[in-house]
Design a protein around this motif. Structure first.
Motif, PDB file in Angstrom:
ATOM      1  N   GLU A   1      -0.288  29.740  -3.555  1.00 30.59           N
ATOM      2  CA  GLU A   1      -0.281  28.568  -4.436  1.00 30.59           C
ATOM      3  C   GLU A   1       0.795  27.577  -4.008  1.00 30.59           C
ATOM      4  O   GLU A   1       1.388  27.709  -2.935  1.00 30.59           O
ATOM      5  N   ASP A   2       1.054  26.600  -4.889  1.00 29.73           N
ATOM      6  CA  ASP A   2       2.006  25.540  -4.582  1.00 29.73           C
ATOM      7  C   ASP A   2       3.404  26.094  -4.307  1.00 29.73           C
ATOM      8  O   ASP A   2       3.833  27.084  -4.899  1.00 29.73           O
ATOM      9  N   ILE A   3       4.100  25.394  -3.426  1.00 25.73           N
ATOM     10  CA  ILE A   3       5.446  25.786  -3.016  1.00 25.73           C
ATOM     11  C   ILE A   3       6.410  24.666  -3.410  1.00 25.73           C
ATOM     12  O   ILE A   3       6.159  23.485  -3.144  1.00 25.73           O
ATOM     13  N   ASN A   4       7.509  25.031  -4.036  1.00 25.74           N
ATOM     14  CA  ASN A   4       8.508  24.053  -4.450  1.00 25.74           C
ATOM     15  C   ASN A   4       8.971  23.193  -3.274  1.00 25.74           C
ATOM     16  O   ASN A   4       9.165  23.690  -2.161  1.00 25.74           O
ATOM     17  N   PHE A   5       9.164  21.904  -3.535  1.00 27.44           N
ATOM     18  CA  PHE A   5       9.571  20.952  -2.507  1.00 27.44           C
ATOM     19  C   PHE A   5      10.867  21.390  -1.832  1.00 27.44           C
ATOM     20  O   PHE A   5      11.018  21.305  -0.600  1.00 27.44           O
ATOM     21  N   GLY A   6      11.828  21.893  -2.627  1.00 20.80           N
ATOM     22  CA  GLY A   6      13.092  22.343  -2.059  1.00 20.80           C
ATOM     23  C   GLY A   6      12.901  23.509  -1.110  1.00 20.80           C
ATOM     24  O   GLY A   6      13.534  23.577  -0.042  1.00 20.80           O
ATOM     25  N   LEU A   7      12.025  24.446  -1.469  1.00 21.82           N
ATOM     26  CA  LEU A   7      11.728  25.573  -0.586  1.00 21.82           C
ATOM     27  C   LEU A   7      11.037  25.080   0.678  1.00 21.82           C
ATOM     28  O   LEU A   7      11.306  25.585   1.785  1.00 21.82           O
TER      29      LEU A   7
ATOM     30  N   ILE B   1      -2.011  31.220 -12.007  1.00 19.40           N
ATOM     31  CA  ILE B   1      -1.366  29.908 -11.982  1.00 19.40           C
ATOM     32  C   ILE B   1       0.129  30.128 -11.783  1.00 19.40           C
ATOM     33  O   ILE B   1       0.812  30.665 -12.650  1.00 19.40           O
ATOM     34  N   THR B   2       0.641  29.710 -10.633  1.00 20.78           N
ATOM     35  CA  THR B   2       2.043  29.964 -10.326  1.00 20.78           C
ATOM     36  C   THR B   2       2.519  28.953  -9.298  1.00 20.78           C
ATOM     37  O   THR B   2       1.760  28.113  -8.820  1.00 20.78           O
ATOM     38  N   SER B   3       3.778  29.026  -8.970  1.00 18.31           N
ATOM     39  CA  SER B   3       4.335  28.282  -7.841  1.00 18.31           C
ATOM     40  C   SER B   3       5.484  29.117  -7.295  1.00 18.31           C
ATOM     41  O   SER B   3       6.034  29.983  -7.991  1.00 18.31           O
ATOM     42  N   PHE B   4       5.861  28.877  -6.052  1.00 15.07           N
ATOM     43  CA  PHE B   4       6.892  29.670  -5.399  1.00 15.07           C
ATOM     44  C   PHE B   4       8.166  28.842  -5.298  1.00 15.07           C
ATOM     45  O   PHE B   4       8.152  27.717  -4.787  1.00 15.07           O
TER      46      PHE B   4
ATOM     47  N   SER C   1      13.674  32.995  -4.684  1.00 21.30           N
ATOM     48  CA  SER C   1      12.803  34.136  -4.935  1.00 21.30           C
ATOM     49  C   SER C   1      12.622  34.946  -3.654  1.00 21.30           C
ATOM     50  O   SER C   1      12.858  34.460  -2.539  1.00 21.30           O
ATOM     51  N   THR C   2      12.179  36.182  -3.826  1.00 22.33           N
ATOM     52  CA  THR C   2      11.904  37.033  -2.658  1.00 22.33           C
ATOM     53  C   THR C   2      10.799  36.424  -1.802  1.00 22.33           C
ATOM     54  O   THR C   2      10.865  36.439  -0.561  1.00 22.33           O
ATOM     55  N   ILE C   3       9.775  35.884  -2.470  1.00 23.28           N
ATOM     56  CA  ILE C   3       8.679  35.259  -1.731  1.00 23.28           C
ATOM     57  C   ILE C   3       9.188  34.058  -0.954  1.00 23.28           C
ATOM     58  O   ILE C   3       8.824  33.842   0.212  1.00 23.28           O
ATOM     59  N   GLY C   4      10.047  33.254  -1.584  1.00 23.13           N
ATOM     60  CA  GLY C   4      10.613  32.103  -0.891  1.00 23.13           C
ATOM     61  C   GLY C   4      11.390  32.507   0.351  1.00 23.13           C
ATOM     62  O   GLY C   4      11.276  31.872   1.415  1.00 23.13           O
ATOM     63  N   TYR C   5      12.166  33.569   0.228  1.00 20.54           N
ATOM     64  CA  TYR C   5      12.929  34.078   1.380  1.00 20.54           C
ATOM     65  C   TYR C   5      11.983  34.530   2.488  1.00 20.54           C
ATOM     66  O   TYR C   5      12.204  34.231   3.672  1.00 20.54           O
ATOM     67  N   ASN C   6      10.921  35.234   2.104  1.00 20.82           N
ATOM     68  CA  ASN C   6       9.964  35.715   3.107  1.00 20.82           C
ATOM     69  C   ASN C   6       9.240  34.564   3.805  1.00 20.82           C
ATOM     70  O   ASN C   6       8.938  34.651   5.004  1.00 20.82           O
TER      71      ASN C   6
END
Length: 583
Positions: free
Chosen positions: A360-366, A394-397, A401-406
């Motif tokens: 799903e969507d990824i935060n702009f900062g990430l 329905i989510t965003s990364f 977060s662990t997903i963001g790091y990965n």
């Protein structure tokens, strides 16, 4: 926030598509016959078949149909189907009230009449609310509510099967209108309560916002953008472009860091199509418009904001230097996160995914963090959210977060795996199969001369199910030895029927279009040179603060409405009872 968003999103599930006009008319006739049959059975007099048809037609079907026809004459632009559906709803409410009143009247004539008056008043309110909020009629809504009540009154007194006290039609009609305006006053009190939060926060009432929302949802008018402009804010973001020059034409991979939402033709919902068309018209180039790592925080406030993106693309093209004539493909992975990187010389175009897990969507900062990590191992880099696994969540990364790091580690891993550069060749194709899940940009295919060839399947869709993504990849691999990357634009152009998740699913038309497109793109492969660049620009967006406020305000309004609506209705009926007992 995720739970609040889910609650707000679930409200769209109440929207539905109406059946064809003949089906609605048939439903009106069946409902009228059913109510007529119940009355005939209860009356136990005469021929049951004749009574059923007579009662149903004269008391319910004809008044409802006449009301619909009169309304259609007044507002010819309104589809008859929607007017008939409203008349059908009113018929069911009045028919139910009449049957109950008929049965109660044998016990108490007064309470039988009260029930019928409340039923008539509820039909009045039904017509008013739909005409006001759905048909977007500020003043004529009262007129149509009055007309429908008049028809029911005329036919009620022309053919009575129950005693309605000892009064004339005029006297009963006065009571009916008094009852209706008492409930109308209660409705205005309800509107006053639920309008306050939205009015205070955004300067527009909840009822007006709802009307503007339906105006877009039903009629595809974008008046709601005016409200977006009032609450929007200016944001600085960027657009990344991979520019390819071939012998006779140019092709652009465009990645605008804005979100293609909120829905329909509002804001940036059609940007994946509009940007491609404007690039073709202004710069004579074919454009593939991808989904960047951004969320709804960067939803543009108006479709006209697309020109700011194409202007930034123009500035990139003015300083273009087509130096790279090679391409390589490498893949990286960290945890469940995958990065597919195309390297042009020293520059990188990176697609990230978690498929078959929700992507799903990824935060702009990430997204910027991934970009900066990529540029430690490359020249210029562009990050793309492949958005290619819609599982219904329905989510965003987010950063941290662990997903963001990965995601960050997967991008780095892909660039550490140095693949052998090949002479750059590029072939493209564009297909537009019939599908309700595809936006105006259709399906775009690009084939690049990596080892083996890399096929990009870019669908202008609000995501794709993991199963269908897998099917597309398998069908492409049957055509030859290819690596396949499935991307979607996450366009919200298609989110106008029901709910907010409308991913591309198993469709023969899409599969056939992809296969044909791949063959055409392979046949179109030509020598090319490329360069990668980015440009920052300012654009009006809804913004992070307002996105959260909108969701929170909608949920608070719904919570308040659940409590106040029944209390106000009960209070109005008690007032009505007190007044009628003294009349």
């Amino acid at each position: 926030m995720r739970n609040n968003l889910r609650k707000a999103v679930d409200l769209t599930s109440y929207l539905f598509t109406l059946p064809p006009t003949p089906v609605i008319v048939l439903g009106m006739a069946v409902a009228a016959a059913l109510f007529g049959f119940i009355i005939g059975i209860a009356a136990a007099s005469g021929n049951i078949v004749v009574d059923t048809l007579r009662n149903g037609a004269l008391l319910f079907f004809i008044p409802a149909l006449l009301t619909a026809l009169i309304v259609k004459i007044f507002i010819r632009r309104m589809p008859l189907k929607r007017i008939l559906a409203t008349a059908f709803g009113g018929e069911v409410v009045f028919g139910f009230a009449y049957v109950v009143a008929f049965l109660v009247a044998d016990i108490s004539e007064f309470y039988g009449e009260l029930i019928l008056l409340v039923g008539a008043a509820l039909v009045f309110i039904l017509w008013y609310v739909i005409a006001r909020l759905v048909f977007i009629l500020k003043y004529r809504s009262i007129l149509f509510a009055i007309i429908q009540l008049l028809f029911y009154s005329i036919f009620l007194f022309s053919f009575q099967t129950m005693a309605i006290a000892d009064e004339t039609m005029f006297e009963w009609a006065v009571k009916a209108y008094i009852s209706s305006f008492i409930l109308l006053g209660a409705l205005y009190l309800f509107f006053l309560i639920i309008n306050a939060p939205m009015k205070k926060t955004f300067g527009v009432s909840s009822t007006d916002a709802f009307s503007l929302f339906l105006n877009q949802w039903i009629y595809r008018k974008n008046d709601l953008e005016k409200a977006f402009e009032k609450v929007g804010e200016t944001a600085r973001t960027l657009v990344g472009v991979v520019c390819f020059r071939r012998k006779k034409d140019s092709v652009l991979f465009v990645v605008p860091y804005v979100h293609f939402g909120p829905f329909g033709n509002l804001g940036g919902s059609e940007f994946s199509y509009l940007i491609a068309e404007e690039v073709k018209n202004k710069y004579k180039a074919d454009a593939f418009v991808f989904h960047a790592p951004v969320t709804h925080d960067l939803n543009p406030t108006a479709s006209s904001e697309a020109s700011k993106i194409t202007a930034a693309i123009g500035r990139i093209l003015k300083r273009s230097k087509y130096e790279s004539g090679t391409v390589a493909l490498s893949r990286g992975k960290s945890g469940e996160c995958i990065a597919e990187t195309l390297v042009f010389g020293n520059d990188a175009f990176v697609g990230v995914s978690r498929a078959p897990l929700v992507t799903e969507d990824i935060n702009f900062g990430l997204g910027l963090s991934m970009l900066l990590k990529a540029e430690k191992h490359a020249g210029k880099a562009i990050i793309v959210d492949q958005h290619n696994a819609e599982t219904g969540e329905i989510t965003s990364f987010e950063p941290g977060s662990t997903i963001g790091y990965n995601y960050i580690k997967a991008v780095e891993d892909s660039l550490l795996r140095k693949a052998k550069q090949q002479k750059l060749k590029l072939g493209i194709s564009e297909k537009h199969p019939e599908s309700t899940t595809l936006g105006g940009a259709g399906i775009k295919i690009a084939v690049l001369s990596t080892m083996p060839n890399y096929v990009i399947v870019l669908m202008d869709a609000n995501g794709v199910t993991p199963e269908f993504k897998g099917r597309i990849e398998n069908e492409v691999r049957k055509l030859g030895k290819y690596e396949v990357g499935v991307f979607t634009t996450d366009t919200h152009q298609t989110n106008v029927v029901r709910g907010v998740l409308n991913p591309a699913k198993e469709e023969k038309e899409i599969i056939n279009a992809v296969k044909e497109g791949v063959r055409e793109a392979v046949a179109d492969m030509q020598d090319a040179s490329a360069f990668v660049d980015r440009e920052w620009f300012d654009i009006r967006v809804l913004g992070a603060k307002h996105s959260i406020e909108i969701v929170s305000t909608v949920n608070s309004i719904v919570a308040v409405a659940k409590i106040t609506a029944p209390l106000i209705l009960i209070g109005a009926i008690l007032v009505l009872l007190a007044i009628l007992s003294k009349v």
